[in-house]
Design a protein around this motif. Sequence first.
Motif, PDB file in Angstrom:
ATOM      1  N   MET A  83      21.779 -13.828 -15.088  1.00 24.67           N
ATOM      2  CA  MET A  83      21.753 -15.075 -15.838  1.00 24.67           C
ATOM      3  C   MET A  83      21.428 -16.248 -14.919  1.00 24.67           C
ATOM      4  N   PHE A  84      21.930 -16.186 -13.675  1.00 17.89           N
ATOM      5  CA  PHE A  84      21.613 -17.230 -12.706  1.00 17.89           C
ATOM      6  C   PHE A  84      20.111 -17.268 -12.452  1.00 17.89           C
ATOM      7  N   TYR A  85      19.530 -16.108 -12.218  1.00 13.14           N
ATOM      8  CA  TYR A  85      18.089 -16.056 -11.962  1.00 13.14           C
ATOM      9  C   TYR A  85      17.287 -16.471 -13.191  1.00 13.14           C
ATOM     10  N   LEU A  86      17.720 -16.052 -14.366  1.00 12.77           N
ATOM     11  CA  LEU A  86      17.006 -16.411 -15.589  1.00 12.77           C
ATOM     12  C   LEU A  86      17.048 -17.915 -15.835  1.00 12.77           C
ATOM     13  N   ALA A  87      18.178 -18.534 -15.467  1.00 15.49           N
ATOM     14  CA  ALA A  87      18.305 -19.975 -15.668  1.00 15.49           C
ATOM     15  C   ALA A  87      17.527 -20.758 -14.621  1.00 15.49           C
ATOM     16  N   LEU A  88      17.455 -20.220 -13.393  1.00 15.73           N
ATOM     17  CA  LEU A  88      16.831 -20.951 -12.294  1.00 15.73           C
ATOM     18  C   LEU A  88      15.316 -20.808 -12.259  1.00 15.73           C
ATOM     19  N   LEU A  89      14.829 -19.561 -12.349  1.00 13.94           N
ATOM     20  CA  LEU A  89      13.407 -19.310 -12.114  1.00 13.94           C
ATOM     21  C   LEU A  89      12.467 -20.101 -13.028  1.00 13.94           C
ATOM     22  N   PRO A  90      12.736 -20.173 -14.346  1.00 13.58           N
ATOM     23  CA  PRO A  90      11.798 -20.908 -15.209  1.00 13.58           C
ATOM     24  C   PRO A  90      11.684 -22.386 -14.862  1.00 13.58           C
ATOM     25  N   THR A  91      12.680 -22.946 -14.162  1.00 15.87           N
ATOM     26  CA  THR A  91      12.641 -24.366 -13.824  1.00 15.87           C
ATOM     27  C   THR A  91      11.768 -24.650 -12.603  1.00 15.87           C
ATOM     28  N   ILE A  92      11.437 -23.618 -11.833  1.00 15.93           N
ATOM     29  CA  ILE A  92      10.662 -23.858 -10.613  1.00 15.93           C
ATOM     30  C   ILE A  92       9.339 -23.102 -10.562  1.00 15.93           C
ATOM     31  N   ILE A  93       9.196 -22.051 -11.382  1.00 15.29           N
ATOM     32  CA  ILE A  93       7.943 -21.287 -11.365  1.00 15.29           C
ATOM     33  C   ILE A  93       7.579 -20.865 -12.783  1.00 15.29           C
ATOM     34  N   ASP A  94       6.340 -20.471 -12.941  1.00 14.02           N
ATOM     35  CA  ASP A  94       5.887 -19.883 -14.206  1.00 14.02           C
ATOM     36  C   ASP A  94       6.116 -18.374 -14.088  1.00 14.02           C
ATOM     37  N   VAL A  95       7.228 -17.925 -14.636  1.00 12.33           N
ATOM     38  CA  VAL A  95       7.619 -16.522 -14.480  1.00 12.33           C
ATOM     39  C   VAL A  95       6.544 -15.586 -15.005  1.00 12.33           C
ATOM     40  N   ALA A  96       5.871 -15.998 -16.062  1.00 13.01           N
ATOM     41  CA  ALA A  96       4.859 -15.126 -16.679  1.00 13.01           C
ATOM     42  C   ALA A  96       3.666 -14.885 -15.758  1.00 13.01           C
ATOM     43  N   SER A  97       3.445 -15.778 -14.800  1.00 13.05           N
ATOM     44  CA  SER A  97       2.271 -15.643 -13.933  1.00 13.05           C
ATOM     45  C   SER A  97       2.608 -15.130 -12.531  1.00 13.05           C
ATOM     46  N   VAL A  98       3.851 -14.684 -12.342  1.00 11.74           N
ATOM     47  CA  VAL A  98       4.244 -14.190 -11.021  1.00 11.74           C
ATOM     48  C   VAL A  98       3.532 -12.870 -10.729  1.00 11.74           C
ATOM     49  N   LEU A 102       2.578  -9.575  -7.951  1.00  8.71           N
ATOM     50  CA  LEU A 102       3.353  -8.683  -7.091  1.00  8.71           C
ATOM     51  C   LEU A 102       3.676  -9.367  -5.767  1.00  8.71           C
ATOM     52  N   VAL A 103       2.724 -10.134  -5.249  1.00  9.25           N
ATOM     53  CA  VAL A 103       2.956 -10.868  -4.005  1.00  9.25           C
ATOM     54  C   VAL A 103       4.024 -11.938  -4.216  1.00  9.25           C
ATOM     55  N   GLY A 104       3.965 -12.624  -5.360  1.00  6.89           N
ATOM     56  CA  GLY A 104       4.980 -13.635  -5.668  1.00  6.89           C
ATOM     57  C   GLY A 104       6.357 -13.027  -5.776  1.00  6.89           C
ATOM     58  N   TRP A 105       6.443 -11.875  -6.420  1.00  8.14           N
ATOM     59  CA  TRP A 105       7.729 -11.160  -6.507  1.00  8.14           C
ATOM     60  C   TRP A 105       8.243 -10.804  -5.117  1.00  8.14           C
ATOM     61  N   ALA A 106       7.339 -10.347  -4.249  1.00  8.48           N
ATOM     62  CA  ALA A 106       7.730  -9.990  -2.892  1.00  8.48           C
ATOM     63  C   ALA A 106       8.227 -11.208  -2.123  1.00  8.48           C
ATOM     64  N   GLU A 107       7.577 -12.354  -2.323  1.00  4.96           N
ATOM     65  CA  GLU A 107       7.992 -13.581  -1.634  1.00  4.96           C
ATOM     66  C   GLU A 107       9.374 -14.030  -2.105  1.00  4.96           C
ATOM     67  N   LEU A 108       9.606 -13.979  -3.414  1.00  3.14           N
ATOM     68  CA  LEU A 108      10.921 -14.344  -3.951  1.00  3.14           C
ATOM     69  C   LEU A 108      12.004 -13.388  -3.459  1.00  3.14           C
ATOM     70  N   THR A 109      11.686 -12.097  -3.463  1.00  3.55           N
ATOM     71  CA  THR A 109      12.655 -11.103  -3.020  1.00  3.55           C
ATOM     72  C   THR A 109      12.980 -11.277  -1.541  1.00  3.55           C
ATOM     73  N   LEU A 110      11.971 -11.519  -0.729  1.00  2.00           N
ATOM     74  CA  LEU A 110      12.195 -11.737   0.701  1.00  2.00           C
ATOM     75  C   LEU A 110      13.043 -12.981   0.934  1.00  2.00           C
ATOM     76  N   THR A 111      12.745 -14.041   0.186  1.00  2.46           N
ATOM     77  CA  THR A 111      13.541 -15.272   0.293  1.00  2.46           C
ATOM     78  C   THR A 111      14.990 -15.000  -0.077  1.00  2.46           C
ATOM     79  N   MET A 112      15.181 -14.251  -1.164  1.00  6.01           N
ATOM     80  CA  MET A 112      16.537 -13.898  -1.596  1.00  6.01           C
ATOM     81  C   MET A 112      17.277 -13.130  -0.516  1.00  6.01           C
ATOM     82  N   VAL A 113      16.628 -12.132   0.085  1.00  6.51           N
ATOM     83  CA  VAL A 113      17.267 -11.314   1.119  1.00  6.51           C
ATOM     84  C   VAL A 113      17.647 -12.165   2.328  1.00  6.51           C
ATOM     85  N   VAL A 114      16.742 -13.033   2.764  1.00  5.93           N
ATOM     86  CA  VAL A 114      17.015 -13.884   3.925  1.00  5.93           C
ATOM     87  C   VAL A 114      18.237 -14.765   3.666  1.00  5.93           C
ATOM     88  N   VAL A 115      18.296 -15.370   2.488  1.00  3.64           N
ATOM     89  CA  VAL A 115      19.431 -16.247   2.155  1.00  3.64           C
ATOM     90  C   VAL A 115      20.730 -15.451   2.091  1.00  3.64           C
TER      91      VAL A 115
END
Length: 203
Positions: free
Chosen positions: A127-142, A144-157
């Motif tokens: 629910m946190f991700y669902l509430a946050l992601l639409p406010t900063i990115i166009d989820v529909a246009s993400v 595979l590279v975008g998913w990898a970037e978000l996932t890497l950012t998540m892991v680092v944090v």
Amino acid sequence: MDISALVIFAGALLVAAGSPGPSIAALVARVITRGWRDVLPFLAAMWIGEGIWLSFAILGLAYVAETFHMAFVAIKYAGVAYLLYLAWKMWTAPVETGGEALPNAGSRLRLFFTGMAVTLGNPKIMMFYLALLPTIIDVASVTLVGWAELTLTMVVVLVAVDAVWVLAATQARRLLKSPRAMRIANRTSASMMAGAAAAIATR
């Protein structure tokens, strides 16, 4: 992805992940009583679980949590049961001030599944991700590279945040030299673990 979007995502996640909650309580309790090596499978499972929830959110699979609601409930309560078992073991653990043996492979596997159950059993993460992601990115246009970037950012944090908690708990553990201090630490940790289980169960 746009770097500013990743920075905003990282900042929001840093605040959310850094706030003490059931998973952090379980993590700190385990480090204090058994040492930092013992929590590595638990941490790995939590990070993988977060990645799964993030992927679900990106793919727009919010309906999964509803469609398979009973499965997630079962997973959650399996994690709760094991956390309560760990709390009981901590409470009744003999006081030892010498070195402790590393857990065997079986206990590492159980700890991994506990971390996974705790994370996947908490749909509020998605629910946190669902509430946050639409406010900063166009989820529909993400892509595979975008998913990898978000996932890497998540892991680092998450790695950075959890490392701080593990370091703090490790330093606290080193101060516990006497049997009386160890007994207090064991029972305090047991209470934290039981509290984590209760918090997860009531979500």
